[in-house]
Scaffold this motif. Structure first.
Motif, short mmCIF file in Angstrom:
data_model
loop_
_atom_site.label_atom_id
_atom_site.label_comp_id
_atom_site.label_asym_id
_atom_site.label_seq_id
_atom_site.Cartn_x
_atom_site.Cartn_y
_atom_site.Cartn_z
N UNK A 1 0.87 -1.18 0.00
CA UNK A 1 0.00 0.00 0.00
C UNK A 1 0.91 1.22 0.00
N UNK A 2 0.81 2.03 -1.05
CA UNK A 2 1.59 3.26 -1.15
C UNK A 2 0.64 4.41 -0.84
N UNK A 3 0.86 5.04 0.31
CA UNK A 3 0.01 6.12 0.78
C UNK A 3 0.88 7.06 1.60
N UNK A 4 0.67 8.34 1.48
CA UNK A 4 1.46 9.36 2.19
C UNK A 4 2.94 9.27 1.81
N UNK A 5 3.21 8.95 0.55
CA UNK A 5 4.59 8.77 0.05
C UNK A 5 5.36 7.74 0.86
N UNK A 6 4.67 6.72 1.32
CA UNK A 6 5.25 5.68 2.15
C UNK A 6 4.68 4.34 1.70
N UNK A 7 5.51 3.30 1.75
CA UNK A 7 5.05 1.97 1.37
C UNK A 7 4.90 1.12 2.62
N UNK A 8 3.75 0.51 2.78
CA UNK A 8 3.51 -0.44 3.87
C UNK A 8 3.06 -1.75 3.24
N UNK A 9 3.57 -2.84 3.76
CA UNK A 9 3.19 -4.16 3.26
C UNK A 9 2.31 -4.84 4.30
N UNK A 10 1.18 -5.35 3.84
CA UNK A 10 0.24 -6.05 4.70
C UNK A 10 -0.04 -7.42 4.13
N UNK A 11 -0.51 -8.32 4.96
CA UNK A 11 -0.94 -9.65 4.52
C UNK A 11 -2.46 -9.68 4.50
N UNK A 12 -3.00 -10.12 3.38
CA UNK A 12 -4.45 -10.33 3.33
C UNK A 12 -4.77 -11.51 4.25
N UNK A 13 -5.77 -11.35 5.08
CA UNK A 13 -6.10 -12.46 5.98
C UNK A 13 -6.72 -13.63 5.21
#
Length: 84
Positions: free
Chosen positions: A47-59
């Motif tokens: 997820x690229x939001x606020x000029x930042x990348x976060x990686x999440x796992x779909x449950x």
């Protein structure tokens, strides 16, 4: 922001932390906030939001997001003052 996204945001900020927010609703909220969501290996998404990348796992197998992920998402949104 549509009412559905507002409701999801309110669920993310609810206390105690909810354990029954569908991941699809959270992903739709990210997109409504202007995020770019892309697939990664396995069940991961970036997820690229606020000029930042976060990686999440779909449950899986349950569609609901676990409480730890909700807490992490809430801290991230608080950091950028996205509040219900």
């Amino acid at each position: 922001m549509k009412r559905k996204h507002q409701k999801t945001l309110e669920q993310i900020y609810s206390r105690p932390i909810s354990g029954n927010i569908p991941w699809s609703n959270i992903e739709a909220l990210f997109v409504a906030l202007g995020a770019n969501v892309s697939e990664r290996a396995g069940s991961r998404i970036a997820v690229v939001l606020f000029d930042e990348v976060r990686v999440f796992h779909r449950p899986h197998p349950s569609p609901n997001t676990d409480k730890g992920a909700i807490a992490s998402i809430r801290k991230w949104l608080e950091l950028y003052e996205v509040i219900p």
